[in-house]
Design a protein around this motif. Sequence first.
Motif, PDB file in Angstrom:
ATOM      1  N   LEU A 225      53.573 -24.465 -82.551  1.00 35.98           N
ATOM      2  CA  LEU A 225      52.972 -23.230 -82.036  1.00 35.98           C
ATOM      3  C   LEU A 225      51.776 -23.569 -81.145  1.00 35.98           C
ATOM      4  N   CYS A 226      51.893 -24.695 -80.424  1.00 33.93           N
ATOM      5  CA  CYS A 226      50.868 -25.192 -79.489  1.00 33.93           C
ATOM      6  C   CYS A 226      49.523 -25.437 -80.172  1.00 33.93           C
ATOM      7  N   MET A 227      49.566 -25.731 -81.461  1.00 34.45           N
ATOM      8  CA  MET A 227      48.354 -25.966 -82.236  1.00 34.45           C
ATOM      9  C   MET A 227      47.505 -27.105 -81.658  1.00 34.45           C
ATOM     10  N   GLU A 228      48.147 -28.115 -81.108  1.00 32.18           N
ATOM     11  CA  GLU A 228      47.418 -29.287 -80.620  1.00 32.18           C
ATOM     12  C   GLU A 228      46.811 -29.073 -79.231  1.00 32.18           C
ATOM     13  N   SER A 229      47.038 -27.916 -78.647  1.00 35.92           N
ATOM     14  CA  SER A 229      46.470 -27.621 -77.329  1.00 35.92           C
ATOM     15  C   SER A 229      45.276 -26.673 -77.478  1.00 35.92           C
ATOM     16  N   ASP A 230      44.651 -26.372 -76.371  1.00 34.50           N
ATOM     17  CA  ASP A 230      43.500 -25.462 -76.382  1.00 34.50           C
ATOM     18  C   ASP A 230      43.913 -23.999 -76.250  1.00 34.50           C
TER      19      ASP A 230
ATOM     20  N   ILE B  81      45.144 -20.198 -76.976  1.00 32.50           N
ATOM     21  CA  ILE B  81      44.955 -19.193 -78.017  1.00 32.50           C
ATOM     22  C   ILE B  81      46.329 -18.761 -78.529  1.00 32.50           C
ATOM     23  N   LEU B  82      47.266 -18.558 -77.606  1.00 38.20           N
ATOM     24  CA  LEU B  82      48.649 -18.216 -77.946  1.00 38.20           C
ATOM     25  C   LEU B  82      49.552 -19.371 -77.536  1.00 38.20           C
ATOM     26  N   PRO B  83      50.664 -19.568 -78.233  1.00 36.96           N
ATOM     27  CA  PRO B  83      51.615 -20.587 -77.800  1.00 36.96           C
ATOM     28  C   PRO B  83      52.111 -20.300 -76.374  1.00 36.96           C
TER      29      PRO B  83
ATOM     30  N   LYS C 241      56.072 -12.745 -80.966  1.00 42.89           N
ATOM     31  CA  LYS C 241      54.785 -12.414 -81.586  1.00 42.89           C
ATOM     32  C   LYS C 241      54.453 -13.496 -82.601  1.00 42.89           C
ATOM     33  N   VAL C 242      53.161 -13.794 -82.731  1.00 38.05           N
ATOM     34  CA  VAL C 242      52.702 -14.759 -83.723  1.00 38.05           C
ATOM     35  C   VAL C 242      51.902 -14.005 -84.776  1.00 38.05           C
ATOM     36  N   PHE C 243      52.242 -14.245 -86.039  1.00 39.38           N
ATOM     37  CA  PHE C 243      51.587 -13.589 -87.161  1.00 39.38           C
ATOM     38  C   PHE C 243      51.268 -14.608 -88.241  1.00 39.38           C
TER      39      PHE C 243
END
Length: 155
Positions: A103-108, A110-112, A124-126
């Motif tokens: 979910l693009c956690m390793e990037s800067d 806010i949303l994937p 949607k991310v929840f």
Amino acid sequence: MKTLMVMDPKMCSECKDCITACEKEHGTARAKKSSSIPIFCLQCHPDKAPCARICPTGAIKEEDGTLIVNEDACIVCKLCLIACPIGMPVIDEEKKAVQKCTLCMESDRILPACVEACKDNVLKVFSVEELEELKSDVSFAKVLEETLKMCQDKL
């Protein structure tokens, strides 16, 4: 905090913008296109994820509620690809390691990247907690119950 991505497949126009954005962000698309809609990692519970449980080197580890691949520890044995119920880990030939959606956690971000790129606004991310709260909203209750059941069955 455990995070999940939810998609409304009926609203998807099958444009592949999400997959293109993922590939642009990571070099290799961590999502796949089925015969119609994109398929994403189920974000299994870290203790129960088949990909992590089968990895002989322990390269797939939990970090902040999301499973990530330690590229240095990955030996590209492909067991995680076989163990995943939907075949989501992918091989990055350039990095010579397996990749999976974080979910693009390793990037800067806010949303994937896929969520930002979706012009149909179907991704949607929840957090799991937010999904539980939405269950009390009658308009979302049925859809969310089905989604949570599917997710819990895979966990």
